[in-house]
Design a protein around this motif. Sequence first.
Motif, mmCIF file in Angstrom:
data_model
loop_
_atom_site.group_PDB
_atom_site.id
_atom_site.type_symbol
_atom_site.label_atom_id
_atom_site.label_comp_id
_atom_site.label_asym_id
_atom_site.label_seq_id
_atom_site.Cartn_x
_atom_site.Cartn_y
_atom_site.Cartn_z
ATOM 1 N N LYS A 270 52.090 20.962 89.307
ATOM 2 C CA LYS A 270 52.004 19.723 88.529
ATOM 3 C C LYS A 270 53.254 18.855 88.685
ATOM 4 N N GLU A 271 54.421 19.475 88.698
ATOM 5 C CA GLU A 271 55.654 18.696 88.798
ATOM 6 C C GLU A 271 55.773 18.009 90.157
ATOM 7 N N ILE A 272 55.497 18.763 91.215
ATOM 8 C CA ILE A 272 55.592 18.188 92.553
ATOM 9 C C ILE A 272 54.502 17.154 92.767
ATOM 10 N N SER A 273 53.290 17.454 92.313
ATOM 11 C CA SER A 273 52.180 16.525 92.495
ATOM 12 C C SER A 273 52.417 15.208 91.774
ATOM 13 N N SER A 274 53.050 15.256 90.605
ATOM 14 C CA SER A 274 53.322 14.024 89.860
ATOM 15 C C SER A 274 54.333 13.139 90.580
ATOM 16 N N ILE A 275 55.230 13.752 91.363
ATOM 17 C CA ILE A 275 56.205 12.968 92.139
ATOM 18 C C ILE A 275 55.554 12.376 93.381
ATOM 19 N N LEU A 276 54.746 13.189 94.075
ATOM 20 C CA LEU A 276 54.109 12.719 95.307
ATOM 21 C C LEU A 276 52.948 11.776 95.034
ATOM 22 N N ASN A 277 52.245 11.987 93.914
ATOM 23 C CA ASN A 277 51.088 11.171 93.575
ATOM 24 C C ASN A 277 51.229 10.636 92.155
ATOM 25 N N PRO A 278 52.034 9.597 91.967
ATOM 26 C CA PRO A 278 52.256 9.084 90.607
ATOM 27 C C PRO A 278 50.970 8.622 89.932
ATOM 28 N N LYS A 279 50.016 8.109 90.712
ATOM 29 C CA LYS A 279 48.775 7.615 90.116
ATOM 30 C C LYS A 279 47.929 8.744 89.531
ATOM 31 N N ALA A 280 48.148 9.960 90.049
ATOM 32 C CA ALA A 280 47.350 11.077 89.553
ATOM 33 C C ALA A 280 47.660 11.406 88.109
ATOM 34 N N GLY A 281 48.871 11.031 87.645
ATOM 35 C CA GLY A 281 49.239 11.325 86.266
ATOM 36 C C GLY A 281 48.440 10.546 85.252
ATOM 37 N N ALA A 282 47.812 9.445 85.695
ATOM 38 C CA ALA A 282 47.026 8.645 84.770
ATOM 39 C C ALA A 282 45.660 9.255 84.493
ATOM 40 N N LYS A 283 45.246 10.201 85.312
ATOM 41 C CA LYS A 283 43.953 10.837 85.095
ATOM 42 C C LYS A 283 44.016 11.790 83.913
ATOM 43 N N LYS A 284 42.897 12.100 83.399
ATOM 44 C CA LYS A 284 42.844 13.042 82.284
ATOM 45 C C LYS A 284 43.241 14.428 82.772
ATOM 46 N N GLU A 285 43.971 15.161 81.928
ATOM 47 C CA GLU A 285 44.468 16.465 82.333
ATOM 48 C C GLU A 285 43.316 17.437 82.593
ATOM 49 N N ALA A 286 42.287 17.364 81.780
ATOM 50 C CA ALA A 286 41.167 18.283 81.961
ATOM 51 C C ALA A 286 40.445 18.033 83.278
ATOM 52 N N LYS A 287 40.390 16.781 83.705
ATOM 53 C CA LYS A 287 39.699 16.454 84.949
ATOM 54 C C LYS A 287 40.536 16.804 86.160
ATOM 55 N N SER A 288 41.861 16.604 86.059
ATOM 56 C CA SER A 288 42.733 16.846 87.208
ATOM 57 C C SER A 288 43.069 18.314 87.388
ATOM 58 N N SER A 289 42.894 19.124 86.349
ATOM 59 C CA SER A 289 43.268 20.527 86.456
ATOM 60 C C SER A 289 42.352 21.314 87.372
ATOM 61 N N ASN A 290 41.124 20.825 87.580
ATOM 62 C CA ASN A 290 40.186 21.574 88.413
ATOM 63 C C ASN A 290 39.907 20.864 89.730
ATOM 64 N N ARG A 291 40.863 20.040 90.170
ATOM 65 C CA ARG A 291 40.702 19.356 91.441
ATOM 66 C C ARG A 291 41.992 19.479 92.241
ATOM 67 N N THR A 292 41.842 19.472 93.533
ATOM 68 C CA THR A 292 42.983 19.554 94.428
ATOM 69 C C THR A 292 42.975 18.348 95.331
ATOM 70 N N LYS A 293 44.116 17.706 95.460
ATOM 71 C CA LYS A 293 44.226 16.500 96.266
ATOM 72 C C LYS A 293 45.292 16.704 97.315
ATOM 73 N N LEU A 294 44.987 16.399 98.555
ATOM 74 C CA LEU A 294 45.950 16.633 99.638
ATOM 75 C C LEU A 294 46.994 15.542 99.683
ATOM 76 N N ALA A 295 46.626 14.294 99.648
ATOM 77 C CA ALA A 295 47.584 13.200 99.784
ATOM 78 C C ALA A 295 47.092 12.012 98.978
ATOM 79 N N GLU A 296 47.987 11.107 98.639
ATOM 80 C CA GLU A 296 47.645 9.922 97.885
ATOM 81 C C GLU A 296 46.644 9.079 98.663
ATOM 82 N N GLY A 297 45.619 8.627 97.986
ATOM 83 C CA GLY A 297 44.606 7.831 98.643
ATOM 84 C C GLY A 297 43.472 8.644 99.206
ATOM 85 N N SER A 298 43.566 9.986 99.176
ATOM 86 C CA SER A 298 42.508 10.840 99.719
ATOM 87 C C SER A 298 41.467 11.110 98.654
#
Length: 355
Positions: A270-298
């Motif tokens: 979570k800490e690294i992902s929030s730095i690499l993908n700042p936009k991902a932090g705006a998503k709901k925690e419950a929705k983002s916890s069960n998804r994996t994203k490789l890179a911003e924009g993917s």
Amino acid sequence: MKGSLYVKWAELMQAAEAAPGADGPERILSVGRLLLSLCVDILRVSNVFTDRPCSTLERHKLQRCNLDPPGCQQELSVQEIASYDSHIKFWQPERPGKTLAMVQMVLQPTVSLRSQRFSSSKYVKIKLPGSCQVQLAEEVYTVTLPKVLIRNLSEPSADTELAGCLSISCAATGLSLVLKFKDKKAVEGQLLQHTGPRRHPLARVWGFWSGQIQVHSPPTRLHEPAQEGLLFDCEEHGGSVAGSINLRAAEPMHMAALWSCIYDAMSCNKEISSILNPKAGAKKEAKSSNRTKLAEGSDDVRPLQPDQRPPCIQVCITIKTSVCVQAEMGLVYVSCVFAAINCSFVASAQYRSCS
């Protein structure tokens, strides 16, 4: 596959097997050259688009080609498998030949976010735990690989470097080579002879992994000159290293399968992902916890099931000789999976010759 990463490793394996005397330092230094090349290749950016790390790509790749010189009847076979089942075995047809050298690696990359000493900046530490062995005839060299550090995470180009130690030891000969990766790409180390609990230094190693690494052996007898030689030349073994990567674009890497594991492990932190993908932090925690994203924009995401096994990345490299060697350069792709959380990276390399 001509001129590829695997062909370069094959040539270094051949040189290590041909080095004289198991009791002398030449063979373990040749093994050290092979592993230094492998470690530096982890940081090399590729100019081939198909080397781009990917999140979920089902692929099984088979390659085979002849090795130089012509008529030597040596061939290189490469097999890459990625699966969520770590018990999948490689398919290796029986072929005639005598095994002269073999490399086996089972790596499970782990990532963590660390704070820079005396600074508020942070960096990513990548460890490569697992097993790594190099076998030459009756000698087995046990290897511990160094760490990879990624700094300046918020910048478009993040700096990469090697850290920690590269340790190589052989119980049969009592020799060990320990190299420490320091700041500013410096390398220092020693070649040691183990006699019971005692360790006797045989040679000193120093240099820069981005340039040249030298080895110096003091004279063993009076009036004998000291011996010096070149252990590793970065330019000769693959060219210069950029020393930076674009984490957000997931640009092509020479060891793409391993970086697929690393990217996925970072995206699940979570800490690294929030730095690499700042936009991902705006998503709901419950929705983002069960998804994996490789890179911003993917848009490539996959649900993580509670009972899902940790995926496994496997690469098998076989170098052998055969009585009838034919040029088989084709690629075969079948079902398997490249990259996921807490992945394992398995590499096996064999060098065979006709008996």
